[in-house]
Write a protein that holds these residues in place. Structure first.
Motif, PDB file in Angstrom:
ATOM      1  N   GLU A 414       0.821  -1.202   0.000  1.00 49.11           N
ATOM      2  CA  GLU A 414       0.000   0.000   0.000  1.00 49.11           C
ATOM      3  C   GLU A 414       0.859   1.258   0.000  1.00 49.11           C
ATOM      4  OE1 GLU A 414      -2.958  -0.077   3.047  1.00 49.11           O
ATOM      5  OE2 GLU A 414      -3.787  -2.013   2.406  1.00 49.11           O
ATOM      6  N   GLY A 415       2.054   1.167   0.576  1.00 53.43           N
ATOM      7  CA  GLY A 415       2.937   2.318   0.580  1.00 53.43           C
ATOM      8  C   GLY A 415       3.534   2.643  -0.771  1.00 53.43           C
ATOM      9  N   ASP A 416       3.423   1.703  -1.716  1.00 45.51           N
ATOM     10  CA  ASP A 416       3.977   1.921  -3.056  1.00 45.51           C
ATOM     11  C   ASP A 416       2.970   2.553  -4.008  1.00 45.51           C
ATOM     12  OD1 ASP A 416       6.448   0.616  -2.434  1.00 45.51           O
ATOM     13  OD2 ASP A 416       5.411  -1.312  -2.606  1.00 45.51           O
ATOM     14  N   LEU A 417       1.716   2.634  -3.608  1.00 47.86           N
ATOM     15  CA  LEU A 417       0.665   3.047  -4.535  1.00 47.86           C
ATOM     16  C   LEU A 417       0.862   4.454  -5.079  1.00 47.86           C
ATOM     17  CD1 LEU A 417      -2.510   1.540  -2.786  1.00 47.86           C
ATOM     18  CD2 LEU A 417      -1.266   0.645  -4.764  1.00 47.86           C
ATOM     19  N   ASP A 418       1.456   5.338  -4.269  1.00 46.80           N
ATOM     20  CA  ASP A 418       1.592   6.730  -4.720  1.00 46.80           C
ATOM     21  C   ASP A 418       2.750   6.944  -5.679  1.00 46.80           C
ATOM     22  OD1 ASP A 418       3.658   6.374  -2.954  1.00 46.80           O
ATOM     23  OD2 ASP A 418       3.222   8.116  -1.692  1.00 46.80           O
ATOM     24  N   GLN A 419       3.503   5.881  -5.999  1.00 49.24           N
ATOM     25  CA  GLN A 419       4.629   6.043  -6.928  1.00 49.24           C
ATOM     26  C   GLN A 419       4.138   6.370  -8.337  1.00 49.24           C
ATOM     27  OE1 GLN A 419       7.340   2.728  -6.830  1.00 49.24           O
ATOM     28  NE2 GLN A 419       7.433   2.686  -4.596  1.00 49.24           N
ATOM     29  N   ARG A 420       3.203   5.541  -8.846  1.00 47.54           N
ATOM     30  CA  ARG A 420       2.632   5.795 -10.182  1.00 47.54           C
ATOM     31  C   ARG A 420       1.162   5.379 -10.173  1.00 47.54           C
ATOM     32  NH1 ARG A 420       5.648   4.155 -15.613  1.00 47.54           N
ATOM     33  NH2 ARG A 420       3.782   5.239 -16.338  1.00 47.54           N
ATOM     34  N   TYR A 421       0.361   6.116  -9.459  1.00 53.02           N
ATOM     35  CA  TYR A 421      -1.086   5.865  -9.422  1.00 53.02           C
ATOM     36  C   TYR A 421      -1.719   6.814 -10.427  1.00 53.02           C
ATOM     37  CZ  TYR A 421      -5.566   4.460  -7.413  1.00 53.02           C
ATOM     38  OH  TYR A 421      -6.834   3.935  -7.218  1.00 53.02           O
ATOM     39  N   GLU A 422      -2.043   6.311 -11.624  1.00 55.24           N
ATOM     40  CA  GLU A 422      -2.379   7.179 -12.743  1.00 55.24           C
ATOM     41  C   GLU A 422      -3.778   6.976 -13.293  1.00 55.24           C
ATOM     42  OE1 GLU A 422       0.673   6.502 -15.628  1.00 55.24           O
ATOM     43  OE2 GLU A 422       2.296   7.155 -14.306  1.00 55.24           O
ATOM     44  N   THR A 423      -4.541   6.009 -12.778  1.00 54.27           N
ATOM     45  CA  THR A 423      -5.843   5.729 -13.350  1.00 54.27           C
ATOM     46  C   THR A 423      -6.808   6.893 -13.146  1.00 54.27           C
ATOM     47  OG1 THR A 423      -7.725   4.191 -13.342  1.00 54.27           O
ATOM     48  CG2 THR A 423      -6.636   4.589 -11.241  1.00 54.27           C
ATOM     49  N   ALA A 424      -7.711   7.061 -14.105  1.00 52.92           N
ATOM     50  CA  ALA A 424      -8.741   8.087 -13.987  1.00 52.92           C
ATOM     51  C   ALA A 424      -9.962   7.587 -13.229  1.00 52.92           C
ATOM     52  CB  ALA A 424      -9.169   8.559 -15.377  1.00 52.92           C
ATOM     53  N   CYS A 425      -9.981   6.289 -12.932  1.00 53.38           N
ATOM     54  CA  CYS A 425     -11.140   5.747 -12.232  1.00 53.38           C
ATOM     55  C   CYS A 425     -10.722   4.588 -11.326  1.00 53.38           C
ATOM     56  CB  CYS A 425     -12.205   5.303 -13.237  1.00 53.38           C
ATOM     57  SG  CYS A 425     -13.801   4.925 -12.479  1.00 53.38           S
ATOM     58  N   ASP A 426     -10.773   3.352 -11.818  1.00 52.77           N
ATOM     59  CA  ASP A 426     -10.463   2.186 -10.999  1.00 52.77           C
ATOM     60  C   ASP A 426      -9.023   1.726 -11.203  1.00 52.77           C
ATOM     61  OD1 ASP A 426     -12.997   2.119  -9.947  1.00 52.77           O
ATOM     62  OD2 ASP A 426     -13.774   0.728 -11.450  1.00 52.77           O
ATOM     63  N   PRO A 427      -8.434   1.057 -10.202  1.00 54.26           N
ATOM     64  CA  PRO A 427      -7.042   0.587 -10.314  1.00 54.26           C
ATOM     65  C   PRO A 427      -6.904  -0.540 -11.321  1.00 54.26           C
ATOM     66  CG  PRO A 427      -8.042  -0.180  -8.269  1.00 54.26           C
ATOM     67  CD  PRO A 427      -9.011   0.789  -8.867  1.00 54.26           C
ATOM     68  N   ARG A 428      -5.788  -0.519 -12.065  1.00 58.66           N
ATOM     69  CA  ARG A 428      -5.530  -1.498 -13.124  1.00 58.66           C
ATOM     70  C   ARG A 428      -4.303  -2.333 -12.790  1.00 58.66           C
ATOM     71  NH1 ARG A 428      -4.414   3.213 -17.233  1.00 58.66           N
ATOM     72  NH2 ARG A 428      -3.281   3.785 -15.327  1.00 58.66           N
ATOM     73  N   LEU A 429      -4.265  -3.531 -13.339  1.00 56.57           N
ATOM     74  CA  LEU A 429      -3.045  -4.326 -13.259  1.00 56.57           C
ATOM     75  C   LEU A 429      -1.981  -3.688 -14.132  1.00 56.57           C
ATOM     76  CD1 LEU A 429      -4.419  -7.992 -13.632  1.00 56.57           C
ATOM     77  CD2 LEU A 429      -4.000  -6.702 -11.522  1.00 56.57           C
ATOM     78  N   ASN A 430      -0.737  -3.658 -13.655  1.00 56.38           N
ATOM     79  CA  ASN A 430       0.342  -3.212 -14.523  1.00 56.38           C
ATOM     80  C   ASN A 430       0.765  -4.361 -15.430  1.00 56.38           C
ATOM     81  OD1 ASN A 430       2.187  -4.867 -13.073  1.00 56.38           O
ATOM     82  ND2 ASN A 430       2.649  -3.203 -11.646  1.00 56.38           N
ATOM     83  N   ARG A 431       1.704  -4.131 -16.288  1.00 56.07           N
ATOM     84  CA  ARG A 431       2.013  -5.139 -17.308  1.00 56.07           C
ATOM     85  C   ARG A 431       2.618  -6.397 -16.717  1.00 56.07           C
ATOM     86  NH1 ARG A 431       6.679  -1.854 -20.633  1.00 56.07           N
ATOM     87  NH2 ARG A 431       8.158  -1.591 -18.932  1.00 56.07           N
ATOM     88  N   ASN A 432       3.421  -6.283 -15.654  1.00 59.21           N
ATOM     89  CA  ASN A 432       3.971  -7.487 -15.030  1.00 59.21           C
ATOM     90  C   ASN A 432       2.889  -8.296 -14.335  1.00 59.21           C
ATOM     91  OD1 ASN A 432       6.696  -7.335 -15.779  1.00 59.21           O
ATOM     92  ND2 ASN A 432       7.149  -5.877 -14.144  1.00 59.21           N
ATOM     93  N   GLN A 433       1.982  -7.622 -13.640  1.00 61.12           N
ATOM     94  CA  GLN A 433       0.874  -8.319 -13.009  1.00 61.12           C
ATOM     95  C   GLN A 433      -0.029  -8.972 -14.058  1.00 61.12           C
ATOM     96  OE1 GLN A 433      -0.541  -4.861 -10.924  1.00 61.12           O
ATOM     97  NE2 GLN A 433       0.323  -5.501  -8.955  1.00 61.12           N
ATOM     98  N   SER A 434      -0.207  -8.296 -15.187  1.00 61.05           N
ATOM     99  CA  SER A 434      -1.029  -8.862 -16.264  1.00 61.05           C
ATOM    100  C   SER A 434      -0.398 -10.135 -16.814  1.00 61.05           C
ATOM    101  CB  SER A 434      -1.190  -7.840 -17.391  1.00 61.05           C
ATOM    102  OG  SER A 434      -1.817  -6.659 -16.926  1.00 61.05           O
ATOM    103  N   LEU A 435       0.914 -10.093 -17.000  1.00 66.15           N
ATOM    104  CA  LEU A 435       1.611 -11.268 -17.525  1.00 66.15           C
ATOM    105  C   LEU A 435       1.561 -12.414 -16.516  1.00 66.15           C
ATOM    106  CD1 LEU A 435       3.026 -11.894 -20.165  1.00 66.15           C
ATOM    107  CD2 LEU A 435       5.186 -11.267 -19.105  1.00 66.15           C
TER     108      LEU A 435
END
Length: 464
Positions: A414-435
């Motif tokens: 949870e402490g990492d969320l503010d590094q690159r929290y860019e969604t305009a609405c709901d949180p998305r998986l990043n590309r590594n999580q997607s893979l």
């Protein structure tokens, strides 16, 4: 019956008090925008929608699998070559993992080129005593919390069309111009962090694919299917003014298609059986999806199926379940059992995102990758138990290294969320999580293939 009378008029739909519609101050301005949209060229073609319906019919029969993914809410500022390319890279990487590891044909559908509107739980938002209209996506208003930005502006519907058109144009050019060639699979994740275990696993798989391709080419097999892919666009058909204006009568069949996207779906908040969205979409020839949340009963699902797909057309109807990791194993089986007992054969797709959202103590909306993966596992568990085919996954993702969902191979906290929290609405998986999720799906598909009496893949070893 005239061609125009094949669908309800906008006035008829508005008279049904449709849910989740923005209120526009200037109705004359809205009417002008709708009139302009009616003259715009189609973003997709009716024949392409028919092709997708045919492929979805194969999914319903257990002969293919759907990968549907993309942004929670697209933004106009996000319509750049790099953003579009990164999303396609992520989807293609996931698809190649599933195809090669599980030997299952993958139907590739993007939440792309139209996902510019979002339903909201409240019509307004209050900050520091100031109340303004809620942000409903760039198709309706702006994200900035100012009266000017949050005004519901019908002119944004024209920008939605322009942004969708630009996105589709680039996607078509990339996917038919060599970007999707299997021989370039090693480059799709070239800028990923090489040291990660998921990426190392992907690179090993790609090396196996390259050896297999080299063998096929040396044997004289260099099929066009290795160089391009079928790719379809999708979005929630939320804004009736836009979707109605983008509906055309097909010159071949004289039937209506919503040409804003190949595959459109009805959301959990707008699937009322007597509602305007169901009434409108039941007249369209596009393949249609319906989101089913944790409160859905078998009676609800059957009523929607009867309304949307009375003729039980193969590939017409897709149920996208979004139950939540803690509820899918108990709530989904009775729905599947009764739907299948009725003789229907819909496509079953798992949305593991929307039922697993929570807010941190710091007030940040997020999702845990472990919950997302567990709902996917539960989806497969339920279908194994019911003896039915788990037809696909529907994922909110991005091609960037954002920090919006906790967990996964990168062990984001949870402490990492503010590094690159860019969604305009709901949180998305990043590309590594997607893979990582793609490998999870591939493992379950492989297990199912081994235990199925009628494997998905067409290849059968022969003895002489």
């Amino acid at each position: 019956m005239s061609d125009a009378s094949r669908i309800p008029s906008l006035d008829q739909l508005h008279a049904m008090n449709p849910a989740q519609q923005p209120v526009y101050e200037d109705q004359t301005e809205l009417a002008d925008v709708v009139a302009q949209l009616r003259t715009r060229p189609p973003l997709v073609f009716a024949g392409e929608c028919d092709d997708l319906r045919t492929q979805l019919a194969a999914v319903a029969r257990g002969e293919a699998f759907v990968l549907q993914g993309g942004d929670c809410a697209e933004t106009f500022s996000g319509v750049t070559a790099s953003n579009i390319q990164n999303k396609l890279r992520t989807l293609l990487s996931m698809a190649v993992v599933m195809t090669y590891a599980a030997q299952v044909p993958i139907v590739k559908i993007g939440r792309i080129a139209g996902q510019y509107a979002k339903p909201r739980s409240k019509d307004t938002e209050t900050r520091d005593g100031v109340t303004l209209p809620a942000y409903r996506g760039d198709a309706v208003n702006g994200f900035d919390f100012t009266p000017e930005s949050r005004r519901n502006n019908p002119r944004r519907l024209l920008e939605t069309y322009n942004a969708s058109s630009a996105t589709m144009n680039l996607a078509r050019a990339l996917l038919t111009g060599g970007f999707a060639d299997l021989r370039t699979a090693h480059s799709w994740n070239a800028d990923f962090v090489r040291s990660g275990p998921v990426n190392e696993r992907y690179l090993q798989l790609v090396q196996e694919i390259e050896r297999a391709l080299a063998f096929m080419v040396s044997c004289g097999m260099d099929d066009e299917a290795m160089h391009t892919v079928d790719f379809f666009s999708s979005h929630e058909a939320l804004l009736l003014d836009y979707e109605h204006a983008m509906t055309r009568i097909d010159s071949r069949t004289r039937t209506p298609y919503d040409v804003s996207g190949h595959f459109i779906w009805i959301g959990e908040r707008t699937r009322q059986i007597d509602g305007a969205h169901v009434e409108f979409l039941r007249h369209l020839r596009n393949p249609i999806g319906i989101k089913l949340g944790p409160t859905t009963t078998a009676k609800d699902a059957l009523a929607l199926a009867d309304k949307i797909d009375p003729d039980r057309e193969p590939g017409r109807l897709t149920f996208i379940t979004r139950m939540g990791a803690g509820k899918i194993r108990t709530n989904l089986p009775p729905v599947i059992d009764e739907v299948m007992a009725s003789g229907r054969l819909p496509v079953w797709v798992c949305d593991p995102m929307h039922g697993n959202t929570f807010t941190t103590e710091g007030g940040v909306k997020t999702r845990a990758f472990s919950d997302v993966a567990d709902e996917v596992q539960g989806f497969f568990d339920v279908h194994d138990k019911c003896g039915t085919w788990p037809g696909g996954v529907h994922v909110e993702l991005t091609g960037d290294d954002v920090t919006e969902c906790v967990g996964g191979v990168g062990e984001l906290g949870e402490g990492d969320l503010d590094q690159r929290y860019e969604t305009a609405c709901d949180p998305r998986l990043n590309r590594n999580q997607s893979l990582e999720l793609a490998f999870t799906v591939a493992e379950r598909l492989t297990d199912g293939r081994i235990r199925r009496s009628n494997p998905v893949q067409a290849f059968v070893p022969a003895s002489f």
